[in-house]
Scaffold this motif. Structure first.
Motif, PDB file in Angstrom:
ATOM      1  N   ASP A  96     -43.826   8.948  21.148  1.00  0.00           N
ATOM      2  CA  ASP A  96     -42.826   9.773  20.465  1.00  0.00           C
ATOM      3  C   ASP A  96     -41.416   9.582  21.024  1.00  0.00           C
ATOM      4  O   ASP A  96     -40.505  10.327  20.702  1.00  0.00           O
ATOM      5  CB  ASP A  96     -43.225  11.257  20.521  1.00  0.00           C
ATOM      6  N   GLN A  97     -41.221   8.565  21.851  1.00  0.00           N
ATOM      7  CA  GLN A  97     -39.905   8.274  22.422  1.00  0.00           C
ATOM      8  C   GLN A  97     -39.240   7.128  21.669  1.00  0.00           C
ATOM      9  O   GLN A  97     -39.811   6.048  21.528  1.00  0.00           O
ATOM     10  CB  GLN A  97     -40.037   7.889  23.899  1.00  0.00           C
ATOM     11  N   VAL A  98     -38.023   7.364  21.178  1.00  0.00           N
ATOM     12  CA  VAL A  98     -37.257   6.344  20.470  1.00  0.00           C
ATOM     13  C   VAL A  98     -35.989   6.074  21.275  1.00  0.00           C
ATOM     14  O   VAL A  98     -35.296   7.004  21.696  1.00  0.00           O
ATOM     15  CB  VAL A  98     -36.873   6.809  19.049  1.00  0.00           C
ATOM     16  N   THR A  99     -35.702   4.810  21.498  1.00  0.00           N
ATOM     17  CA  THR A  99     -34.483   4.411  22.197  1.00  0.00           C
ATOM     18  C   THR A  99     -33.636   3.589  21.243  1.00  0.00           C
ATOM     19  O   THR A  99     -34.123   2.616  20.650  1.00  0.00           O
ATOM     20  CB  THR A  99     -34.822   3.570  23.452  1.00  0.00           C
ATOM     21  N   LEU A 100     -32.373   3.974  21.089  1.00  0.00           N
ATOM     22  CA  LEU A 100     -31.431   3.246  20.246  1.00  0.00           C
ATOM     23  C   LEU A 100     -30.426   2.552  21.160  1.00  0.00           C
ATOM     24  O   LEU A 100     -29.885   3.177  22.078  1.00  0.00           O
ATOM     25  CB  LEU A 100     -30.700   4.203  19.311  1.00  0.00           C
ATOM     26  N   ILE A 101     -30.162   1.283  20.892  1.00  0.00           N
ATOM     27  CA  ILE A 101     -29.253   0.511  21.741  1.00  0.00           C
ATOM     28  C   ILE A 101     -28.182  -0.108  20.867  1.00  0.00           C
ATOM     29  O   ILE A 101     -28.474  -0.786  19.882  1.00  0.00           O
ATOM     30  CB  ILE A 101     -30.017  -0.586  22.507  1.00  0.00           C
ATOM     31  N   GLU A 102     -26.927   0.118  21.235  1.00  0.00           N
ATOM     32  CA  GLU A 102     -25.788  -0.511  20.578  1.00  0.00           C
ATOM     33  C   GLU A 102     -25.167  -1.482  21.569  1.00  0.00           C
ATOM     34  O   GLU A 102     -24.953  -1.137  22.726  1.00  0.00           O
ATOM     35  CB  GLU A 102     -24.720   0.528  20.184  1.00  0.00           C
ATOM     36  N   ALA A 103     -24.900  -2.681  21.132  1.00  0.00           N
ATOM     37  CA  ALA A 103     -24.274  -3.688  21.991  1.00  0.00           C
ATOM     38  C   ALA A 103     -22.874  -3.982  21.479  1.00  0.00           C
ATOM     39  O   ALA A 103     -22.635  -3.958  20.273  1.00  0.00           O
ATOM     40  CB  ALA A 103     -25.108  -4.959  21.992  1.00  0.00           C
ATOM     41  N   LYS A 104     -21.973  -4.252  22.405  1.00  0.00           N
ATOM     42  CA  LYS A 104     -20.610  -4.604  22.037  1.00  0.00           C
ATOM     43  C   LYS A 104     -20.257  -5.946  22.647  1.00  0.00           C
ATOM     44  O   LYS A 104     -20.526  -6.192  23.823  1.00  0.00           O
ATOM     45  CB  LYS A 104     -19.609  -3.552  22.547  1.00  0.00           C
ATOM     46  N   ALA A 105     -19.663  -6.807  21.857  1.00  0.00           N
ATOM     47  CA  ALA A 105     -19.217  -8.100  22.367  1.00  0.00           C
ATOM     48  C   ALA A 105     -17.925  -7.941  23.158  1.00  0.00           C
ATOM     49  O   ALA A 105     -17.598  -8.769  23.983  1.00  0.00           O
ATOM     50  CB  ALA A 105     -19.015  -9.079  21.215  1.00  0.00           C
ATOM     51  N   LYS A 106     -17.185  -6.863  22.939  1.00  0.00           N
ATOM     52  CA  LYS A 106     -15.928  -6.618  23.646  1.00  0.00           C
ATOM     53  C   LYS A 106     -16.226  -6.107  25.044  1.00  0.00           C
ATOM     54  O   LYS A 106     -16.955  -5.168  25.225  1.00  0.00           O
ATOM     55  CB  LYS A 106     -15.103  -5.571  22.870  1.00  0.00           C
TER      56      LYS A 106
ATOM     57  N   ARG B 128     -11.296   0.974  23.144  1.00  0.00           N
ATOM     58  CA  ARG B 128     -11.631  -0.031  22.135  1.00  0.00           C
ATOM     59  C   ARG B 128     -13.104  -0.417  22.131  1.00  0.00           C
ATOM     60  O   ARG B 128     -13.597  -0.924  21.141  1.00  0.00           O
ATOM     61  CB  ARG B 128     -10.789  -1.291  22.341  1.00  0.00           C
ATOM     62  N   SER B 129     -13.806  -0.204  23.239  1.00  0.00           N
ATOM     63  CA  SER B 129     -15.179  -0.679  23.326  1.00  0.00           C
ATOM     64  C   SER B 129     -16.181   0.458  23.487  1.00  0.00           C
ATOM     65  O   SER B 129     -17.060   0.634  22.656  1.00  0.00           O
ATOM     66  CB  SER B 129     -15.316  -1.657  24.498  1.00  0.00           C
ATOM     67  N   PHE B 130     -16.060   1.216  24.552  1.00  0.00           N
ATOM     68  CA  PHE B 130     -17.073   2.205  24.884  1.00  0.00           C
ATOM     69  C   PHE B 130     -17.070   3.393  23.924  1.00  0.00           C
ATOM     70  O   PHE B 130     -18.137   3.807  23.450  1.00  0.00           O
ATOM     71  CB  PHE B 130     -16.875   2.698  26.319  1.00  0.00           C
ATOM     72  N   LEU B 131     -15.917   3.949  23.618  1.00  0.00           N
ATOM     73  CA  LEU B 131     -15.870   5.133  22.751  1.00  0.00           C
ATOM     74  C   LEU B 131     -16.398   4.858  21.340  1.00  0.00           C
ATOM     75  O   LEU B 131     -17.164   5.664  20.811  1.00  0.00           O
ATOM     76  CB  LEU B 131     -14.461   5.721  22.720  1.00  0.00           C
ATOM     77  N   PRO B 132     -16.045   3.728  20.694  1.00  0.00           N
ATOM     78  CA  PRO B 132     -16.648   3.452  19.390  1.00  0.00           C
ATOM     79  C   PRO B 132     -18.170   3.293  19.465  1.00  0.00           C
ATOM     80  O   PRO B 132     -18.885   3.704  18.548  1.00  0.00           O
ATOM     81  CB  PRO B 132     -15.990   2.134  18.954  1.00  0.00           C
ATOM     82  N   MET B 133     -18.670   2.735  20.571  1.00  0.00           N
ATOM     83  CA  MET B 133     -20.112   2.585  20.730  1.00  0.00           C
ATOM     84  C   MET B 133     -20.785   3.954  20.846  1.00  0.00           C
ATOM     85  O   MET B 133     -21.819   4.192  20.234  1.00  0.00           O
ATOM     86  CB  MET B 133     -20.418   1.747  21.976  1.00  0.00           C
ATOM     87  N   VAL B 134     -20.186   4.865  21.593  1.00  0.00           N
ATOM     88  CA  VAL B 134     -20.741   6.218  21.720  1.00  0.00           C
ATOM     89  C   VAL B 134     -20.736   6.911  20.359  1.00  0.00           C
ATOM     90  O   VAL B 134     -21.699   7.577  19.988  1.00  0.00           O
ATOM     91  CB  VAL B 134     -19.955   7.039  22.771  1.00  0.00           C
ATOM     92  N   ARG B 135     -19.668   6.724  19.592  1.00  0.00           N
ATOM     93  CA  ARG B 135     -19.591   7.307  18.250  1.00  0.00           C
ATOM     94  C   ARG B 135     -20.707   6.757  17.360  1.00  0.00           C
ATOM     95  O   ARG B 135     -21.367   7.501  16.641  1.00  0.00           O
ATOM     96  CB  ARG B 135     -18.224   7.038  17.627  1.00  0.00           C
ATOM     97  N   GLN B 136     -20.947   5.439  17.427  1.00  0.00           N
ATOM     98  CA  GLN B 136     -22.031   4.833  16.647  1.00  0.00           C
ATOM     99  C   GLN B 136     -23.384   5.404  17.047  1.00  0.00           C
ATOM    100  O   GLN B 136     -24.202   5.740  16.191  1.00  0.00           O
ATOM    101  CB  GLN B 136     -22.059   3.317  16.862  1.00  0.00           C
ATOM    102  N   LEU B 137     -23.624   5.501  18.341  1.00  0.00           N
ATOM    103  CA  LEU B 137     -24.906   6.026  18.812  1.00  0.00           C
ATOM    104  C   LEU B 137     -25.106   7.477  18.393  1.00  0.00           C
ATOM    105  O   LEU B 137     -26.210   7.869  18.011  1.00  0.00           O
ATOM    106  CB  LEU B 137     -25.027   5.879  20.333  1.00  0.00           C
ATOM    107  N   ALA B 138     -24.060   8.272  18.451  1.00  0.00           N
ATOM    108  CA  ALA B 138     -24.154   9.671  18.025  1.00  0.00           C
ATOM    109  C   ALA B 138     -24.491   9.755  16.532  1.00  0.00           C
ATOM    110  O   ALA B 138     -25.316  10.578  16.115  1.00  0.00           O
ATOM    111  CB  ALA B 138     -22.870  10.413  18.340  1.00  0.00           C
ATOM    112  N   ARG B 139     -23.862   8.895  15.732  1.00  0.00           N
ATOM    113  CA  ARG B 139     -24.149   8.873  14.292  1.00  0.00           C
ATOM    114  C   ARG B 139     -25.599   8.450  14.047  1.00  0.00           C
ATOM    115  O   ARG B 139     -26.304   9.066  13.250  1.00  0.00           O
ATOM    116  CB  ARG B 139     -23.183   7.922  13.575  1.00  0.00           C
ATOM    117  N   HIS B 140     -26.059   7.410  14.747  1.00  0.00           N
ATOM    118  CA  HIS B 140     -27.458   6.978  14.598  1.00  0.00           C
ATOM    119  C   HIS B 140     -28.418   8.084  15.022  1.00  0.00           C
ATOM    120  O   HIS B 140     -29.412   8.344  14.332  1.00  0.00           O
ATOM    121  CB  HIS B 140     -27.743   5.736  15.438  1.00  0.00           C
ATOM    122  N   ASP B 141     -28.130   8.742  16.114  1.00  0.00           N
ATOM    123  CA  ASP B 141     -28.990   9.827  16.600  1.00  0.00           C
ATOM    124  C   ASP B 141     -29.083  10.931  15.543  1.00  0.00           C
ATOM    125  O   ASP B 141     -30.179  11.403  15.206  1.00  0.00           O
ATOM    126  CB  ASP B 141     -28.449  10.372  17.916  1.00  0.00           C
ATOM    127  N   ARG B 142     -27.940  11.312  14.998  1.00  0.00           N
ATOM    128  CA  ARG B 142     -27.915  12.351  13.950  1.00  0.00           C
ATOM    129  C   ARG B 142     -28.715  11.912  12.733  1.00  0.00           C
ATOM    130  O   ARG B 142     -29.553  12.663  12.221  1.00  0.00           O
ATOM    131  CB  ARG B 142     -26.456  12.628  13.550  1.00  0.00           C
TER     132      ARG B 142
END
Length: 167
Positions: free
Chosen positions: A119-129, A149-163
């Motif tokens: 029941d554990q799901v891990t989502l991973i976002e990678a950035k080339a920057k 430019r790199s970390f904050l957009p990735m956190v935003r993406q992960l939050a959207r995916h989590d939601r």
């Protein structure tokens, strides 16, 4: 035996970290981009494997960014990183997916890598920057610009995916 490696990742004696005299000062380190260093009497020195692999990847990706256009380089580097992450997850999770697309066609979303065990799901976002050399040492606010430019957009993406996944 490796002319391209020597050409692009070789550091002659005295050419690396010249401004890095005092460790607590903010001078950029250059050694992370080199695989081969001058040794004693016509020999070459390499660092431990993990450090050499890091330097090799930095050199290789640097060449990709320099020789290809921004969009093409970002796509290639991003795909390599996503594939490496997915491969590293294999055997550590029951199921691993790369490039999972979901959502409506008018607003499709993509998760770079997803892994699931029970029941554990891990989502991973990678950035080339990555952080610039100045950003790595916190020089004149460059760290914050890189971070934004790199970390904050990735956190935003992960939050959207989590939601979205929870919904």
């Amino acid at each position: 035996a490796y002319p391209q490696l020597c050409l692009n990742a070789y550091a002659p004696k005295g050419s690396v970290n010249r401004d890095f005299i005092v460790p607590v000062r903010g001078a950029a380190r250059e050694d992370t981009a080199f695989v081969l260093f001058d040794g004693a009497k016509d020999t070459l020195v390499i660092r431990p494997v993990a450090m050499s692999i890091h330097a090799f990847c930095e050199t290789l990706f640097g060449l990709v960014w320099k020789r290809l256009g921004q969009q093409r380089a970002a796509k290639i580097v991003g795909n390599i990183i996503e594939t490496a992450i997915a491969d590293a997850c294999q055997g550590k999770a029951d199921h691993v997916w790369k490039g999972v697309a979901y959502g409506p066609k008018r607003d499709p979303q993509e998760i770079d890598v997803a892994a699931r065990s029970e029941d554990q799901v891990t989502l991973i976002e990678a950035k080339a920057k990555v952080l610039t050399r100045d950003g790595q040492i916190g020089s004149s606010g460059q760290f914050y610009a890189d971070y934004a430019r790199s970390f904050l957009p990735m956190v935003r993406q992960l939050a959207r995916h989590d939601r979205d996944v929870r919904a």
